[in-house]
Design an enzyme around this catalytic site. Structure first.
Site, PDB file in Angstrom:
ATOM      1  N   ARG A  88       0.845  -1.199   0.000  1.00  9.29           N
ATOM      2  CA  ARG A  88       0.000   0.000   0.000  1.00  9.29           C
ATOM      3  C   ARG A  88       0.875   1.243   0.000  1.00  9.29           C
ATOM      4  NH1 ARG A  88      -3.164   3.931   2.160  1.00  9.29           N
ATOM      5  NH2 ARG A  88      -2.159   4.627   4.065  1.00  9.29           N
ATOM      6  N   GLY A  90       0.610   5.208   0.632  1.00  7.95           N
ATOM      7  CA  GLY A  90      -0.331   6.195   1.145  1.00  7.95           C
ATOM      8  C   GLY A  90       0.354   7.500   1.501  1.00  7.95           C
ATOM      9  N   THR A  91      -0.446   8.388   2.087  1.00 10.23           N
ATOM     10  CA  THR A  91       0.114   9.578   2.720  1.00 10.23           C
ATOM     11  C   THR A  91      -0.122   9.430   4.215  1.00 10.23           C
ATOM     12  OG1 THR A  91      -1.979  10.718   2.399  1.00 10.23           O
ATOM     13  CG2 THR A  91      -0.250  11.150   0.774  1.00 10.23           C
ATOM     14  N   ASP A 180      -1.922   7.282   9.874  1.00 10.82           N
ATOM     15  CA  ASP A 180      -2.720   7.137   8.654  1.00 10.82           C
ATOM     16  C   ASP A 180      -4.105   6.651   9.032  1.00 10.82           C
ATOM     17  OD1 ASP A 180      -2.587   4.377   9.114  1.00 10.82           O
ATOM     18  OD2 ASP A 180      -2.021   3.893   7.045  1.00 10.82           O
ATOM     19  N   ASP A 205       1.459  15.574   6.128  1.00 10.40           N
ATOM     20  CA  ASP A 205       0.996  16.501   7.171  1.00 10.40           C
ATOM     21  C   ASP A 205       1.961  16.447   8.347  1.00 10.40           C
ATOM     22  OD1 ASP A 205      -1.995  17.135   6.263  1.00 10.40           O
ATOM     23  OD2 ASP A 205      -1.540  15.032   5.871  1.00 10.40           O
TER      24      ASP A 205
HETATM   25  N1  HPA Z   1      -3.941  11.931   9.937  1.00  8.32           N
HETATM   26  C1  HPA Z   1      -4.469  10.763   9.522  1.00  8.32           C
HETATM   27  N2  HPA Z   1      -4.300  10.283   8.310  1.00  8.32           N
HETATM   28  C2  HPA Z   1      -3.541  10.983   7.462  1.00  8.32           C
HETATM   29  C3  HPA Z   1      -2.967  12.204   7.825  1.00  8.32           C
HETATM   30  C4  HPA Z   1      -3.179  12.698   9.127  1.00  8.32           C
HETATM   31  O1  HPA Z   1      -2.696  13.779   9.496  1.00  8.32           O
HETATM   32  N3  HPA Z   1      -2.298  12.663   6.744  1.00  8.32           N
HETATM   33  C5  HPA Z   1      -2.470  11.747   5.760  1.00  8.32           C
HETATM   34  N4  HPA Z   1      -3.212  10.725   6.187  1.00  8.32           N
END
Ligand code: HPA
Length: 235
Positions: A88, A90-91, A180, A205
């Site tokens: 996976r 993701g960010t 996440d 973030d």
């Molecule tokens: N919090 C939760 N999930 C996320 C964040 C976050 O700040 N940034 C990217 N996915």
């Protein structure tokens, strides 16, 4: 129709799947990194593609945001398409001062505030962990390519906008590297269906420094992760 949410035919998916939340990012991976790629599913525009990377058949599939959405796609891939390995992309958020926006973090394990794993695991605490071989292999590729990685614990949350920011101090204290909304659920489903799984995220973030990537940067700061994941999954 084979499953309620995926309209691919039985053999349309490879056993090797790269997943990501955003269907536009998935199309970007398919169009820019795979050869002879075809769209195999598009219900609700939750796109999936199958093509070839360095001659090896591989699929890319989107899963939406949060455990409930990701879980149903992963479970359907496992049950009906016999997928064996999923990485996976993701960010994530972070609260650690030594981690910067756009850094890559591998989720070795994931804690959670979600009840998803407890509901599935007789109310016990499930230790959600990544596949060890995938971590080793991706770490080797990253060193070879000179791409820095952080590897450690995640916190998977149901809440993107926390009102009480005290949680960030707790996560920092317990050395949580990434935050996440999917990994803990992803790892428990992978375990149930004997899928080798690993989640890696690009930091979008910084919750201590109040910095966020733009939506465009979120989408396209992914190239190193895409290359690493494709080289690793097709090894
Ligand atoms: N919090 C939760 N999930 C996320 C964040 C976050 O700040 N940034 C990217 N996915």
């Amino acid at each position: 129709m084979i499953t309620p949410h995926i309209n691919a035919r039985k053999n349309d998916f490879s056993e090797l799947v790269i997943m990501s939340g955003d269907p536009i990012r998935v199309r970007y991976i398919a169009e820019n990194f795979l050869d002879n790629c075809i769209e195999v599913t598009n219900i609700r525009y939750m796109l999936g593609f199958t093509g070839y990377y360095k001659g090896c058949r591989v699929s890319v599939m989107s899963h939406g945001m949060g455990i409930p959405s990701a879980a149903l796609y992963i479970e359907e891939l496992a049950q009906y398409y016999h997928v064996k390995k999923i990485i996976r992309l993701g960010t994530c958020g972070t609260v650690q001062k030594n981690i910067k926006l756009k850094d890559i973090i591998i989720a070795m394990g994931a804690c959670t505030d979600s009840s998803f794993n407890r509901n599935r695991f007789s109310n016990y605490d499930y230790s959600a962990i990544a596949d060890f071989d995938i971590i080793c292999n991706i770490n080797n590729f990253a060193q070879y390519m000179g791409i820095p990685l952080h590897i450690g614990n995640f916190f998977t949350t149901d809440i993107f906008y926390f009102k009480d920011r005290k949680i960030y101090n707790l996560l920092k204290k317990y050395n949580i590297l990434g935050i996440d909304m999917e990994t803990a659920g992803f790892y428990s489903i992978a375990a149930e269906f004997n899928i080798k799984a690993m989640s890696m995220c690009c930091v979008s973030d910084h919750l201590k420094f109040n910095e966020r990537l733009s939506s465009n940067d979120r989408l396209f700061s992914f190239n190193n992760m895409i290359k690493l994941s494709l080289d690793t999954i097709t090894l």
